[in-house]
Design a protein around this motif. Sequence first.
Motif, mmCIF file in Angstrom:
data_model
loop_
_atom_site.group_PDB
_atom_site.id
_atom_site.type_symbol
_atom_site.label_atom_id
_atom_site.label_comp_id
_atom_site.label_asym_id
_atom_site.label_seq_id
_atom_site.Cartn_x
_atom_site.Cartn_y
_atom_site.Cartn_z
ATOM 1 N N GLU A 99 0.782 -1.353 0.182
ATOM 2 C CA GLU A 99 -0.096 -0.097 0.089
ATOM 3 C C GLU A 99 0.839 1.117 -0.058
ATOM 4 O OE1 GLU A 99 -3.505 0.000 2.364
ATOM 5 O OE2 GLU A 99 -3.209 -2.008 2.916
ATOM 6 N N ASN A 140 6.617 -5.617 8.118
ATOM 7 C CA ASN A 140 5.942 -4.922 6.980
ATOM 8 C C ASN A 140 6.629 -3.956 6.096
ATOM 9 O OD1 ASN A 140 6.082 -3.049 8.984
ATOM 10 N ND2 ASN A 140 4.364 -1.944 8.463
ATOM 11 N N GLN A 162 0.035 -2.508 7.108
ATOM 12 C CA GLN A 162 0.136 -2.504 5.741
ATOM 13 C C GLN A 162 1.527 -2.806 5.457
ATOM 14 O OE1 GLN A 162 -1.684 -0.008 7.669
ATOM 15 N NE2 GLN A 162 -3.559 0.723 6.224
#
Length: 203
Positions: A57, A111, A79
């Motif tokens: 993202e 992440n 994310q």
Amino acid sequence: MSVSMPQKRYYRQRAHSNPMADHTFEYPVCPEDMDWSQLYPEFFSDHQSTQKAAQVEFADIGCGYGGLLVELSPLFPKQLILGLEIRVKVSDYVQDRVRSLRAAETGSYQNIACLRSNAMKYLPNFFSKGQGLVYTNTDVEEVHLWMVKHFSEHLLFTRVPDAELVDDVIISRLGTCTEEGKKVQRNGGKNYLAVFRRVEDQN
């Protein structure tokens, strides 16, 4: 056991790399062929079946030494955040930095990841249509004006008004956590920032 972090002095490289020069890169034929589990194993493990469809993202194009990646990781723990960097030694540093951070703090920094790639050529190979906002940030006014002009003239993008960015947690960090941002601050320079969204994403 303490984990040693990579030291930048062993990864120094020229400030720029010619994106038009011949380089050897690995990249998927299309976004659907990209195996993200190699970069984010915790998000694609068998016991986390709900996250199998996780997508990147945030993408930091030209991520340098990874300052923004590390800053955003705890702010957006669910994310996926990817840094793309064309310079060999610099991308090696970020990859080693992420591995060291993950080893030092179990469960954290899972992440974020970094790939060495040429975004000018291969961005469509990694990302599908409409995957997020575009933040532009530079300390060179001429580059800023060029980016703003071309995004503004493009039929698929519209600039996000400053009033909508007041509470954006990313904005305040763009010019403070990266190597270039810190250098600009030390030298009393200015960062130029603009944010654009796809026109169809407004609806």
